[in-house]
Design an enzyme around this catalytic site. Structure first.
Site, PDB file in Angstrom:
ATOM      1  N   ASP A 102      39.147 -16.815 -33.573  1.00 42.11           N
ATOM      2  CA  ASP A 102      38.877 -15.398 -33.348  1.00 42.11           C
ATOM      3  C   ASP A 102      38.486 -15.107 -31.905  1.00 42.11           C
ATOM      4  O   ASP A 102      38.315 -16.012 -31.086  1.00 42.11           O
ATOM      5  CB  ASP A 102      37.847 -14.866 -34.353  1.00 42.11           C
ATOM      6  CG  ASP A 102      36.455 -15.453 -34.161  1.00 42.11           C
ATOM      7  OD1 ASP A 102      35.986 -15.546 -33.022  1.00 42.11           O
ATOM      8  OD2 ASP A 102      35.818 -15.810 -35.172  1.00 42.11           O
ATOM      9  N   TYR A 103      38.342 -13.839 -31.597  1.00 41.00           N
ATOM     10  CA  TYR A 103      38.136 -13.355 -30.235  1.00 41.00           C
ATOM     11  C   TYR A 103      36.946 -14.003 -29.539  1.00 41.00           C
ATOM     12  O   TYR A 103      36.977 -14.266 -28.336  1.00 41.00           O
ATOM     13  CB  TYR A 103      37.959 -11.835 -30.282  1.00 41.00           C
ATOM     14  CG  TYR A 103      37.971 -11.134 -28.952  1.00 41.00           C
ATOM     15  CD1 TYR A 103      39.125 -11.054 -28.184  1.00 41.00           C
ATOM     16  CD2 TYR A 103      36.810 -10.517 -28.468  1.00 41.00           C
ATOM     17  CE1 TYR A 103      39.132 -10.394 -26.965  1.00 41.00           C
ATOM     18  CE2 TYR A 103      36.818  -9.847 -27.251  1.00 41.00           C
ATOM     19  CZ  TYR A 103      37.978  -9.793 -26.505  1.00 41.00           C
ATOM     20  OH  TYR A 103      37.987  -9.127 -25.301  1.00 41.00           O
TER      21      TYR A 103
END
Length: 246
Positions: free
Chosen positions: A109-110
């Site tokens: 994820d980011y």
């Protein structure tokens, strides 16, 4: 970021190991197809994923098989293009990997970082992402709060997560107490699994880094940098995903 299109004659020359002049002759002579359609304009722009062929030839114009390891930094997404215009992992790749049709295998994820594979080998990607092959994933997770023995026991026994239910046991080890640094091994690979587990336990994640995947280890690869897998790594990876699934 959309991948750059190139002139057909340049693409034919590069993929077919031909001179630019020879590529022009083939195109103008009606010998070249793009995605199955005849194309006689050498200046036509083609995408790296377009299928190029010389009529009557069995030459393979697909990019050579390539698998690389990237140390993904935070604040970038694991997609080829992002509608929100955020930085993607594709923008981190050096020029030598730009036109090989690589795509990320799985996601981080980011706000997560660490080991990410990119490949143009569809069979390899499918096997790595398919849950039945149970490729272990290794992480280091730094959290703000203290981590007690009861929390480690919950992880090791298999937790109950909201909207998911019972998950598989996770190997968890406390590497240091302050700040608390956990080493975790997952085999299930649910979406945002570690973040959901920590939220359930009341732990605030400060850093989440993937350090290994199957037989591969991130090692000392700097953040934002990538490298090709060695022949030994590819052999070990192939052996691990072609073994009989459990």
């Amino acid at each position: 970021m959309e991948e750059k299109r190139t002139r057909l004659n340049k693409a034919i020359a590069a993929r077919g190991n031909l001179s630019r002049r020879k590529a022009d002759e083939l195109i103008l002579g009606g010998k070249v197809t793009v995605n199955g359609l005849l194309e006689k304009n050498p200046a036509t722009r083609v995408h790296p994923s377009d299928v190029l062929a010389i009529a009557g030839s069995t030459a393979d114009f697909s990019p050579p098989a390539c698998t690389i390891m990237l140390n993904k930094p935070i604040h970038c997404v694991c997609t080829r293009q992002d509608p929100q215009k955020r930085k993607t992992v594709m923008e981190l790749l050096p020029r030598e990997f730009a036109n090989l049709g690589l795509y990320p295998v799985g996601r981080l994820d980011y706000f997560s970082e660490g080991l990410l594979l990119l490949t143009n080998d569809g069979d390899l990607a499918m096997r790595l992402m398919h849950p039945r092959y149970h490729q272990p994933r290794f992480y280091e997770v730094m959290v703000r709060e203290n981590v007690g023995p009861e929390m480690l026991a919950q992880m090791r026994e298999g937790m109950e997560l909201e909207q998911i239910g019972k998950i598989l046991p996770v190997k968890a080890e406390l590497l240091q107490k302050r700040p608390a640094l956990l080493k975790m091994e997952l085999r299930q690979g649910l979406n945002r699994q570690i973040r959901r587990m920590c939220a359930e336990l009341g732990l605030t994640i400060l850093r989440l880094r993937r350090t290994g995947l199957g037989p591969l280890r991130l090692g000392s690869l700097p953040s934002g940098q990538c490298r090709r897998l060695t022949s030994d790594e590819l052999a070990k990876l192939a052996g691990s995903i072609h073994a009989s699934p459990s």
